[in-house]
Design a protein around this motif. Structure first.
Motif, PDB file in Angstrom:
ATOM      1  N   UNK A   1      -0.533   4.284  -2.207  1.00 48.55           N
ATOM      2  CA  UNK A   1      -1.613   3.838  -3.091  1.00 48.55           C
ATOM      3  C   UNK A   1      -2.750   4.853  -3.032  1.00 48.55           C
TER       4      UNK A   1
ATOM      5  N   UNK B   1       0.813  -1.225   0.000  1.00 44.68           N
ATOM      6  CA  UNK B   1       0.000   0.000   0.000  1.00 44.68           C
ATOM      7  C   UNK B   1       0.841   1.267   0.000  1.00 44.68           C
ATOM      8  N   UNK B   2       2.115   1.123   0.245  1.00 43.83           N
ATOM      9  CA  UNK B   2       2.971   2.312   0.246  1.00 43.83           C
ATOM     10  C   UNK B   2       4.430   1.923   0.273  1.00 43.83           C
TER      11      UNK B   2
ATOM     12  N   UNK C   1       5.352  -0.851   2.692  1.00 40.02           N
ATOM     13  CA  UNK C   1       4.331  -0.957   3.733  1.00 40.02           C
ATOM     14  C   UNK C   1       3.197  -1.798   3.167  1.00 40.02           C
ATOM     15  N   UNK C   2       2.835  -2.845   3.885  1.00 41.25           N
ATOM     16  CA  UNK C   2       1.821  -3.744   3.328  1.00 41.25           C
ATOM     17  C   UNK C   2       0.411  -3.253   3.639  1.00 41.25           C
ATOM     18  N   UNK C   3      -0.559  -4.028   3.205  1.00 42.16           N
ATOM     19  CA  UNK C   3      -1.956  -3.626   3.332  1.00 42.16           C
ATOM     20  C   UNK C   3      -2.473  -3.576   4.758  1.00 42.16           C
ATOM     21  N   UNK C   4      -1.667  -4.044   5.709  1.00 40.86           N
ATOM     22  CA  UNK C   4      -2.056  -3.932   7.120  1.00 40.86           C
ATOM     23  C   UNK C   4      -1.206  -2.893   7.843  1.00 40.86           C
ATOM     24  N   UNK C   5      -0.542  -2.069   7.061  1.00 36.52           N
ATOM     25  CA  UNK C   5       0.334  -1.014   7.591  1.00 36.52           C
ATOM     26  C   UNK C   5       1.558  -1.579   8.303  1.00 36.52           C
ATOM     27  N   UNK C   6       1.925  -2.819   7.991  1.00 38.94           N
ATOM     28  CA  UNK C   6       3.165  -3.369   8.540  1.00 38.94           C
ATOM     29  C   UNK C   6       4.347  -2.904   7.695  1.00 38.94           C
ATOM     30  N   UNK C   7       5.450  -2.618   8.368  1.00 39.41           N
ATOM     31  CA  UNK C   7       6.659  -2.177   7.689  1.00 39.41           C
ATOM     32  C   UNK C   7       7.442  -3.396   7.205  1.00 39.41           C
TER      33      UNK C   7
END
Lengths: 373, 201
Positions: free
Chosen positions: B138, B96-97, B182-188
Motif C-alpha cells: 500500500x 496493507x501488502x 499482510x494485514x494492517x498490523x503486519x500480520x501474515x
C-alpha cells in the motif's frame, strides 16, 4: 389412538430436547467465546544469558504463557534456531493445570510438537518446557525461535499470536552475541578462538554515523567458505557483534579455525535487517551503492590477524526479522505500519524511530530483493 | 386378526416404544460423541498440518487469491498475448501488502506487462527461474482501509512462445517465499490459491 402415540412423542421430544440442550452447552463452551482477535502468548526463559565452555550444558526453562487471563494452552509447535549450540527438549509440564495429558506429535533436535488432550477444565494455563543447551564451541552461539512456531489454545481462533517482544535469545558462551531478533545488548569483546581472527569492517545502507549508544551494537551473521563450497544457510552462520565508529563504519572480529591456508575464500555477510551479501575480495569496492557483485572467491586468509575492510561496499537493508532471505510485503508493511514508533525491527537506519527514511531504504532495496547466493 | 392386533397393542407396544426411544437416545448420544471427537481431532489436525505430518491443511484459510484468464477466450495463437488477472478476497481484513508467486514455464511465455489494478497499491514484479514473484504494498500516502472483496489486484500480460497446454499456478510457497496477504498490523495471512491452464495452438 392419540393417547397411544402421545407417550412416544413425549419420549422422543424429551430426548431431542436433552440432546439440543447438551449441544447448545457444547457450542457455548467451545465455540461461543468471543475474545479479541490476535490473542497473544509469551515465550520467555528463566535465563537468557548462559556462560558455558565448549561441551558444557545447562538446562533452562521456557514458559509458554497466554497474555489473556484465563486463556489456556492446548498444543504447541516450537521450532528452535540454534547457532553454536545444540539443544535438547525435555518433558513439558503444565502450569496451574489439572490433569495435563501431553501427547507428543513430533520431536526432532530443532522442533517439538505436543498437543494437550482434555477439556477446558484440564487444560493448563501455561506450559513449562525444560530445554538443555550445550555449547558446541567456545565461539558465539545463540538459541531462539523461528517465527513459524505455533501455540494453540481454547480461544476462538485456535492460534495464538506469539508476541515478538517476548521471543527469547540465549547466548551460549562468554563470547556469544545475540541474534538480531531483539534489540541487542553489547557483550564483552569476544575472546579469539581458533588460529585466525577475521577483523571485519562493514558499512550498512542508511547508517552514516554511529547510532546512539543503546543502538550501537549489531549481531551480523558471517559465513566463511572455501571457493567451490556451497553457499551456507544464513541461519547456520555464527552471529558476530559489530559496533560502529563515528563514520558509521562497523567493526567486529570473527574467530576462525583456518585449516587450509592455500585456499581462496568467500565471505557471506547478513545483517539483522539486511540482505545477505557475497564478497569475494578482501577490499571490495563499488561505483554505485549496492552494485558490487562477484562469483569466484579470491580472499586469502592466514593464521593470526586478517583485516578485511568491506566498508567500501554497502550492505543493503530490507530483510527484517524474522528473516527469510527475501524482502517481501511482510517486511515493507512492518516499516509502513510502525511509522513514528520505536520498533527496533523496523528501524533500519538506527535513528531510534521508524519513519519515511526507513521506508525509502527498504523500497530502494526492492530492486535486489533476494539474498545473494 | 382383530384379536391379535388388540393383543399386540397392550403392554408390549409400550415396551416397543420404550426400546425405540432408548435406541434413538443411544444413536443421538453416539452422534454427539462423534461430533465432540471431531472437534478434538480438528485441533490435532491443525497442529499436524503445522508440523508437516499431514501434507494437506485441515482448515483452509478464508482469504484467497485466484488467478484467471481475462482474455481473449479460447485457444491462444503462438506469439499471441494472453491477459491473466489475479483477484483477491481478504475475508474482511484490512490489507496493507501482499506477495504473489506465480509459477509458469519461462520457456513457453514471456511476461510483457504486470499492472496493479488497485490504485492504492504499488507492485514490484521480479522474474525468477520458473516463477514470477510480485510484491504489492500500500502506498505510503494511503491511510484508508483496504478490504479485498473479489477485487482484481493484478493484471498480467504474457506472450506465448510455444504451443501446447501450459499451467499458471499461484504457488503457496517456493523456498522461503510465500504467497500471502499482510494485514494492517503486519500480520501474515495465509491464503487459498489456484491454478489454470492455457492452451496455445
Amino acid at each position: 389412538m392419540e393417547n397411544k402415540i402421545r407417550p412416544k412423542l413425549i419420549i422422543i421430544g424429551l430426548t431431542l430436547a436433552v440432546c439440543l440442550i447438551v449441544g447448545v452447552l457444547f457450542f457455548n463452551r467451545h465455540l461461543g467465546r468471543s475474545r479479541a482477535a490476535n490473542e497473544k502468548v509469551a515465550l520467555s526463559a528463566d535465563k537468557t544469558n548462559l556462560t558455558l565452555k565448549a561441551g558444557e550444558s545447562e538446562t533452562i526453562h521456557i514458559q509458554i504463557l497466554p497474555k489473556t487471563a484465563g486463556a489456556k494452552i492446548s498444543g504447541f509447535d516450537l521450532i528452535f534456531t540454534a547457532a553454536g549450540a545444540t539443544i535438547g527438549v525435555g518433558q513439558p509440564q503444565g502450569i496451574n493445570g489439572g490433569s495435563v495429558n501431553f501427547i507428543q506429535i513430533a520431536a526432532t533436535d530443532e522442533r517439538v510438537v505436543y498437543i494437550i488432550k482434555g477439556d477446558d477444565g484440564s487444560l493448563p494455563l501455561g506450559v513449562d518446557l525444560p530445554v538443555t543447551i550445550t555449547a558446541a564451541s567456545n565461539g558465539a552461539g545463540s538459541v531462539g525461535f523461528m517465527a513459524t512456531s505455533t501455540v494453540v489454545g481454547n480461544i476462538s481462533q485456535y492460534f495464538y499470536e506469539i508476541d515478538p517482544a517476548d521471543t527469547i535469545t540465549v547466548n551460549g558462551s562468554p563470547t556469544t552475541t545475540p541474534t538480531g531478533d531483539l534489540p541487542v545488548t553489547p557483550l564483552p569483546t569476544p575472546l579469539p578462538e581458533g588460529n585466525a581472527n577475521l577483523n571485519i569492517k562493514l558499512k550498512f545502507q542508511g547508517i552514516g554515523a554511529a547510532p546512539a549508544d543503546h543502538l550501537n551494537s549489531m549481531a551480523v551473521r558471517i559465513g566463511v567458505v572455501r571457493e567451490g563450497e556451497e553457499t551456507p544457510d544464513f541461519e547456520d552462520m555464527p552471529p558476530v557483534t559489530f559496533t560502529a565508529g563515528d563514520k558509521g563504519i562497523w567493526s567486529g572480529t570473527l574467530p576462525y579455525d583456518l585449516t587450509d591456508t592455500g585456499a581462496k575464500y568467500k565471505i557471506y555477510v547478513k545483517g539483522p535487517n539486511h540482505l545477505q551479501k557475497k564478497i569475494c575480495d578482501a577490499r571490495p569496492a563499488e561505483t554505485s551503492p549496492g552494485t558490487y557483485r562477484c562469483s569466484i572467491g579470491k580472499i586469502v586468509l592466514a593464521t593470526g590477524e586478517n583485516d578485511l575492510d568491506l566498508s567500501e561496499i554497502i550492505q543493503l537493508s530490507g530483510d527484517l526479522p524474522s528473516q527469510n532471505g527475501v524482502i517481501d510485503a511482510g517486511d515493507i508493511t512492518l516499516v509502513r505500519e510502525n511509522f513514528s514508533q520505536v520498533e527496533p525491527k523496523a528501524d533500519i537506519n538506527l535513528d531510534g524511530v521508524v519513519d519515511t527514511q526507513d521506508y525509502s531504504l527498504i523500497i530502494s532495496s526492492m530492486g535486489v530483493k533476494y539474498d545473494e547466493e | 386378526m382383530q384379536s391379535a392386533k388388540n393383543h399386540f397393542s397392550t403392554p408390549h407396544i409400550y415396551f416397543l416404544k420404550f426400546v425405540i426411544a432408548g435406541l434413538s437416545l443411544v444413536v443421538l448420544v453416539c452422534l454427539f460423541i462423534i461430533f465432540v471427537n471431531g472437534f478434538f481431532y480438528l485441533n490435532v489436525d491443525l497442529l499436524r498440518a503445522k508440523a508437516g505430518v499431514r501434507s494437506t491443511p485441515a482448515v483452509l484459510p478464508k482469504e484467497k487469491f485466484e488467478i484467471f484468464v481475462k482474455g481473449p477466450p479460447g485457444a491462444l495463437a503462438k506469439n499471441g498475448n494472453v491477459v491473466l488477472a489475479v483477484k483477491a478476497d481478504s475475508n474482511g481484513q484490512n490489507i496493507s501488502g501482499f506477495d504473489l508467486l506465480i509459477g509458469y514455464d519461462n520457456d513457453a511465455f514471456n511476461l510483457v506487462k504486470a499492472s496493479p489494478q488497485k490504485t492504492q497499491f504499488a507492485i514490484y514484479p521480479y522474474q525468477r527461474n520458473g516463477y514470477l514473484a510480485i510484491t504489492g504494498t500500500k502506498m505510503i500516502n494511503v491511510n484508508e482501509t483496504t478490504i479485498f472483496k473479489e477485487d482484481e489486484v493484478i493484471e498480467l500480460v504474457f506472450q506465448a512462445k510455444s504451443g501446447g497446454r501450459h499451467t499458471f499456478s499461484l504457488e503457496p510457497a517456493i523456498g522461503r517465499e510465500t504467497t500471502k496477504m499482510v494485514d494492517g498490523k503486519a500480520n501474515i495471512l495465509n491464503v487459498q490459491t489456484n491454478e489454470i491452464t492455457v492452451d496455445v495452438d
